[in-house]
Write an enzyme that holds these catalytic residues in place. Sequence first.
Site: not given
Length: 605
Positions: A347-349
């Site tokens: 998942k995105d940061k």
Amino acid sequence: MTRPCYLRMEEDVDFRIRFSSLCFITDHVGFRGTIKSSPSDFVVIEIDEQGQLVNKATDDPVYKISKVQPEPNNFAKKTKLDLQNLSFEERSNQEVSTLAGCSDDDQNHQSRSEKEDTVKDGASKGEEGKVDIISSLLDERTNELLNQFAGDVKEKWSSKTELIGPSPEFSLGRILDKNQRAILHSAIRQKFPFLVTVGKNSEIFVKPNLEYKELCHLVSEEEAFDFFKYLDAKKENSRFTFKPDTNKDHRKAVHHFVNKKFGNLVETKSFPGLNYNASNPNVVITVRFREKVHKHRKRSLVECPEGKVIHTAFTLRKENLEMFEAVGFLAIKLGVIPSDFSYAGLKDKKAITYQAMVVRKVTPERLKNIEKEIEKKRMNVFNIHSVEDSLRLGQLKGNHFDIVIRNLKNQINDSANLKERILEAIENVKSKGFVNYYGPQRFGMGRKVHTDQIGLALLKSEMVKAVKLFLTPEDLDNPVNRAKKYFLQTEDAKGTLSLMPELKVRERALLESLHRFGVTEEGCIQAWFSLPHSMRIFYVHAYSSKIWNEAVSYRLATYGSRVVEGDLVCLDEDVDDEHFPNSKVHLVTEEEESANSYAIHQILE
């Protein structure tokens, strides 16, 4: 808003330039805007295989308590624990701790004669056991050479002769049985605490323990000998006490040494010694194993008597936190390693993300107990419950996105009404879709090195290059980049470790292995294998993603959105699972191309 057709990823340039080739799937002008101005502008919620959003709380109890049965007296220990069940030699003022011993605050002591009898009897039996073990696993000649090697090391240290060049090592040969290797490692370190053992491809090497020698500059050799035996034995609830010391600066140096070298395993405290007073300010330093390590070990043994590994599932919410950093922090708090965690996808940061995860060897109640601690790192866990197995990559239906686009503007030289442009773009996406290219999340936000470059080096078995790419700094002045810069300048893995922040899990794991095995081709192979499989494969997947982007771009540039002969299409319009049977896959013929029998959305990736 349509997605640009990505044509080529150039190296060593800003990622915005890499993704700005303006080849669109439609000819709509589109508009400009900014995403991820803040993490709350980009919310990602995983959709599980049943089609449910994982951020929804379940109707089940939050977690199930596993009853911990009292440990029976004859509870089966691992072989290593059996081998180490012997007393280490202590001075007259020290405590003798046992697995069933007193609490940490208990001040009862054995008499000197009782202690001496216990230690002498335990030590003699222990030495016999180690001799038998080593003799049973090594042939007579190798055993003789091992003793000779140990004697030579001690003799050189005793004569104050410095070892010139690389540290000497002695090979015990290859031992194919993993359990036998573990037993031999332990037996040698117990018999010769001034040596260390290292395994390479089933072969065991013995080397001088330089940390042992360093400690001998601070305390007596007798104390150093006993301390390293104590460390290797890892007896729960046990303590080790150095001799009384009246020199505060010297005690400070001992504290510093132990905490710097072994602080993740043990902790030190000073206590007044026997007959302490103003004229006799003798103080003792006591060492004990950190509680969380042994709580976890004991729980694993007690709750899994039949060898069945515990799996606990949960939903992780994280905010503005890299995936691997989050896993590393959880691993530290739970006393496990990052590879004990499994998940369906990254998942995105810079986002608020929700995803399903499973951790091995941790009970639901143990995970529940760290909720308050992890909130400080902008993480939450919920929907905690026991499951039978780990997750695997791709084990999800998809992701739901809530995206806020800010700073909306027309494209350059576009004078149309902005609101109309936006509505047109939305309608284009609804009716014609967009190409779901892999973007900066997969390739990294760095300007110097991208994850696909590391993946290509790994695929070409250029292991040293892969390591150096991984440790290449960006043009930012922060502790991580300063540490990386130091490594590329010096190849000093140990020095870089001291500079690298604790929570950089991947970097530190790699550096620890490089310190142990060296910055050679073989050493870099060992270093990569120190990372969990999910981390290693991520870089290879990144290169695969780059190839996918380029293949799709080439196809669009060549054929546009037409379905042409040779394309693979899915015949069943209702199939939305990637694991559909091969009978549903069809190769488009020339006649079908001419008749426009299929639409672009039916083409398989």
